[in-house]
Design an enzyme around this catalytic site. Structure first.
Site, PDB file in Angstrom:
ATOM      1  CE  LYS A 103      -1.943   3.182   1.941  1.00 54.21           C
ATOM      2  NZ  LYS A 103      -1.786   4.408   1.442  1.00 54.21           N
ATOM      3  N   PRO A 104       1.154   1.954  -1.091  1.00 57.43           N
ATOM      4  CG  PRO A 104       1.591   2.286  -3.334  1.00 57.43           C
ATOM      5  CD  PRO A 104       0.702   1.390  -2.569  1.00 57.43           C
ATOM      6  CD  GLU A 147      -2.903   8.770   1.616  1.00 62.79           C
ATOM      7  OE1 GLU A 147      -2.148   7.682   1.604  1.00 62.79           O
ATOM      8  OE2 GLU A 147      -3.195   9.248   2.546  1.00 62.79           O
ATOM      9  CD  GLU A 180      12.814   0.655  10.284  1.00 62.93           C
ATOM     10  OE1 GLU A 180      13.029   1.649  11.051  1.00 62.93           O
ATOM     11  OE2 GLU A 180      13.503  -0.462  10.043  1.00 62.93           O
ATOM     12  CD  GLU A 190       9.551  12.382  12.153  1.00 65.49           C
ATOM     13  OE1 GLU A 190       8.509  11.915  11.998  1.00 65.49           O
ATOM     14  OE2 GLU A 190      10.613  12.135  11.435  1.00 65.49           O
TER      15      GLU A 190
HETATM   16  P1  NAD Z   1       1.940   8.559   7.610  1.00 69.16           P
HETATM   17  O1  NAD Z   1       2.039   7.734   8.738  1.00 69.16           O
HETATM   18  O2  NAD Z   1       0.772   9.482   7.670  1.00 69.16           O
HETATM   19  O3  NAD Z   1       1.783   7.576   6.266  1.00 69.16           O
HETATM   20  C1  NAD Z   1       2.288   6.501   5.923  1.00 69.16           C
HETATM   21  C2  NAD Z   1       1.732   5.461   5.509  1.00 69.16           C
HETATM   22  O4  NAD Z   1       0.663   4.838   6.294  1.00 69.16           O
HETATM   23  C3  NAD Z   1       0.737   5.931   4.175  1.00 69.16           C
HETATM   24  O5  NAD Z   1       0.968   4.823   3.145  1.00 69.16           O
HETATM   25  C4  NAD Z   1      -0.490   6.076   4.669  1.00 69.16           C
HETATM   26  O6  NAD Z   1      -1.522   6.103   3.315  1.00 69.16           O
HETATM   27  C5  NAD Z   1      -0.631   5.074   5.586  1.00 69.16           C
HETATM   28  N1  NAD Z   1      -1.620   5.199   6.569  1.00 69.16           N
HETATM   29  C6  NAD Z   1      -2.341   6.275   7.282  1.00 69.16           C
HETATM   30  N2  NAD Z   1      -2.983   6.201   8.049  1.00 69.16           N
HETATM   31  C7  NAD Z   1      -3.342   4.652   8.110  1.00 69.16           C
HETATM   32  C8  NAD Z   1      -4.152   3.923   8.693  1.00 69.16           C
HETATM   33  N3  NAD Z   1      -4.982   4.333   9.669  1.00 69.16           N
HETATM   34  N4  NAD Z   1      -3.788   2.554   8.827  1.00 69.16           N
HETATM   35  C9  NAD Z   1      -3.097   1.985   7.808  1.00 69.16           C
HETATM   36  N5  NAD Z   1      -2.332   2.856   7.192  1.00 69.16           N
HETATM   37  C10 NAD Z   1      -2.347   4.054   7.208  1.00 69.16           C
HETATM   38  O7  NAD Z   1       3.162   9.184   7.445  1.00 69.16           O
HETATM   39  P2  NAD Z   1       3.604   9.943   6.196  1.00 69.16           P
HETATM   40  O8  NAD Z   1       3.024  11.283   6.172  1.00 69.16           O
HETATM   41  O9  NAD Z   1       3.412   9.330   4.912  1.00 69.16           O
HETATM   42  O10 NAD Z   1       5.296   9.994   6.014  1.00 69.16           O
HETATM   43  C11 NAD Z   1       5.882  10.784   7.179  1.00 69.16           C
HETATM   44  C12 NAD Z   1       6.245  10.067   8.409  1.00 69.16           C
HETATM   45  O11 NAD Z   1       6.927   8.741   8.085  1.00 69.16           O
HETATM   46  C13 NAD Z   1       7.148  10.718   9.403  1.00 69.16           C
HETATM   47  O12 NAD Z   1       6.930  10.650  10.727  1.00 69.16           O
HETATM   48  C14 NAD Z   1       8.551   9.994   8.997  1.00 69.16           C
HETATM   49  O13 NAD Z   1       9.594  10.155  10.179  1.00 69.16           O
HETATM   50  C15 NAD Z   1       8.120   8.632   8.773  1.00 69.16           C
HETATM   51  N6  NAD Z   1       8.785   7.946   8.086  1.00 69.16           N
HETATM   52  C16 NAD Z   1       9.958   6.929   8.893  1.00 69.16           C
HETATM   53  C17 NAD Z   1      10.947   6.489   7.897  1.00 69.16           C
HETATM   54  C18 NAD Z   1      11.745   5.272   8.738  1.00 69.16           C
HETATM   55  O14 NAD Z   1      12.365   4.438   8.074  1.00 69.16           O
HETATM   56  N7  NAD Z   1      12.055   5.388   9.982  1.00 69.16           N
HETATM   57  C19 NAD Z   1      11.012   6.410   6.788  1.00 69.16           C
HETATM   58  C20 NAD Z   1      10.069   7.393   6.020  1.00 69.16           C
HETATM   59  C21 NAD Z   1       9.368   8.113   6.696  1.00 69.16           C
END
Ligand code: NAD
Length: 477
Positions: free
Chosen positions: A171-172, A174, A246, A379
């Site tokens: 699931k990439p 959006e 992660e 962050e």
């Molecule tokens: P996010 O948590 O909003 O989204 C990440 C993924 O989760 C997306 O594919 C999103 O659609 C999905 N998602 C959102 N709500 C969900 C739910 N209720 N159930 C299942 N999936 C859901 O994060 P973001 O805004 O996409 O990315 C930024 C965050 O990711 C930052 O906090 C960053 O530090 C973290 N990040 C961590 C790493 C790592 O390796 N530690 C790498 C990249 C990003």
């Protein structure tokens, strides 16, 4: 119009709904993805299961490795196309998009070579017994990917899972689907059986949630925010599904007075402006020994003022942020810093060619940030560097460890004893001494302490998380 990719077929969601794809450089829509729902996840999970129970598990480890190597070669051959897709989709400057495509090819190359090197052990036990362990794949693994490094995170997560013998439902985010749909098509072209790699796009709270809840998913690898990481854990806990998390970071760069500042300064700056600061391992805090605080801040300030921000295709120092809400989030952090009297030492410049509707944010250097302030604790996920002085090693350790995160730390000093003392005392999953290399390092295990998550991805270590250890005891007399 982009479709889901399930069982090696491009398919529309039965939902009949789509989401627009915006170009962060000009804020304009240029494509659409499927707004999928639980039915698409179910179809993908079933296709993955059929693949795992059939052709995938019939492959030897060496055959899996050859397929992964073919995929690595296909990614390398299509690197330009993939980089352009991700540049348009995510606003990545040209060099960054190219580096991410190269990293994706390298992940598949690394994991191709690892497939037939993963093995169990034989254990000494009572006489009359032989005991051995097998490392078995979980089966169908779910991968929830964020938008900041789609190709890189897909490479490390899906590459490791496949190498360990699993199949994948992905699931990439959006905001960042295009490159990953294309990679899955390439996988089909080089011979991956239907169902080995499936891509389902849509909102996290809809299709991500459906993935996390699906009883046919045997392991979840989640990269994203701590708050969504908590939701995933809660949902997965209901059916005791193992999870690798992660999450984010608030990583410190710790600069001692004896450091080689000429070497440190460009790395400190790159670690916060790379990908417009939207990097989980961004070096978003710089801790500076008191004796060099003023002169180093002056040099960092000069360098910040020279940074230029603009459309991804211009390949400047910094591209746009991913979307308007991310731009607003960064602005909110900066407003609260200003309201609390935190001084902006310097900031970069958005170039005139940048369209007004693009999601731009000039890099900002903040001075004397109190350790408890939210800009030093949370962050920002934008190009904002918080600086603070420290007195001595103990104080540096105290500041470095004073957040809920623990992903990466950079230590800059020529003192060999101090390098090791600091590396031992800093609570983070990776420590870099006189460098800061988390952006690369396919081979290096990566993951967090504390709210940065648990489990390790990248390197050989990741393969252990993508397997279940089975102990077999034979009594033969
Ligand atoms: P996010 O948590 O909003 O989204 C990440 C993924 O989760 C997306 O594919 C999103 O659609 C999905 N998602 C959102 N709500 C969900 C739910 N209720 N159930 C299942 N999936 C859901 O994060 P973001 O805004 O996409 O990315 C930024 C965050 O990711 C930052 O906090 C960053 O530090 C973290 N990040 C961590 C790493 C790592 O390796 N530690 C790498 C990249 C990003």
């Amino acid at each position: 119009m982009q479709l889901n990719f399930i069982a090696n077929q491009s398919v529309a969601s039965p939902s009949g709904r789509t989401l627009p794809v915006l170009d962060p450089s000009d804020g304009q829509p240029f494509d659409e993805i499927q707004r999928s729902d639980a039915r698409d996840i179910d179809a993908a999970a079933q296709a993955a299961r059929a693949c795992f129970d059939g052709p995938w598990s019939a492959l030897s480890a060496a055959e899996r490795g050859r397929l992964l190597m073919k995929l690595s070669n296909a990614v390398a051959a299509h690197a330009g196309e993939l980089a352009l897709l991700e540049q348009r989709d995510c606003g990545k400057p040209t060099r960054q998009a190219a580096a991410d495509a190269a990293a994706l090819a390298r992940y598949f190359e690394f994991y191709a070579g690892a497939c037939d090197k993963l093995h169990g052990e034989t254990l000494p036990y009572q006489s009359g017994y032989s005991v051995l362990t097998w490392r078995e794949p979980h089966g169908v693994t779910g991968h929830i990917i964020p938008w900041n490094y789609p190709m890189q995170i897909f490479g490390r997560s899906v590459g490791g899972a496949l190498a360990a013998g699993n199949v994948c439902v992905v699931k990439p985010a959006e905001d960042a689907c295009l490159s990953l749909i294309r990679v899955a098509q390439l996988a089909a072209e080089v011979g991956f059986p239907p169902g080995a790699i499936n891509i389902v796009t849509g909102y996290g709270h809809e299709v991500g949630d459906a993935l996390a809840r699906h009883p046919g998913i045997d392991h979840i690898s989640f990269t994203g925010s701590p708050s969504v990481g908590t939701l995933i854990q809660q949902v997965a806990a209901e059916r005791h599904c193992p999870v690798t998390l992660e999450l984010g970071g608030k990583s410190p760069q710790i600069v001692f007075a004896d450091a080689d500042l000429d070497a440190a300064i460009p790395v400190v700056i790159n670690a916060i402006v790379q990908n417009a600061g939207q990097t989980c391992s961004a070096g978003s805090r710089v801790l500076i020994e008191q004796a060099i605080y003023e002169p180093l801040m002056a040099r960092l300030g000069q360098a910040f003022k020279a940074l230029r921000v603009g459309p991804a295709a211009l390949d400047l120092d910094v591209g746009p942020l991913i979307r308007a809400s991310q731009q607003q989030r960064v602005q909110d952090f900066l407003s609260s810093a200003r309201a609390d009297g935190i001084a902006t030492v310097a900031q970069g410049r958005v170039v005139d060619e940048a369209p007004a509707a693009g999601f731009y944010q000039a890099p900002v250097l903040l001075a004397d940030v109190p350790v408890a302030h939210r800009v030093a604790q949370e962050e920002v996920f934008g190009p904002v560097l918080s600086a603070m002085p420290f007195r001595d090693e103990d104080h540096a350790v105290e500041l470095a460890n004073a957040t809920h995160f623990g992903l990466v730390a950079g230590i800059w000093t020529r003192d060999g004893g101090r390098q090791f003392r600091m590396a031992r005392r800093v609570k983070s999953g990776q420590v870099f001494i006189n460098n800061y290399g988390a952006g690369g390092g396919v081979e290096l295990p990566f993951g967090g302490y504390k709210s940065s998550g648990y489990g390790r991805e990248k390197g050989f270590e990741a393969l252990y998380g993508f397997t279940v250890l089975k102990t077999v005891a034979v009594r033969h007399g």
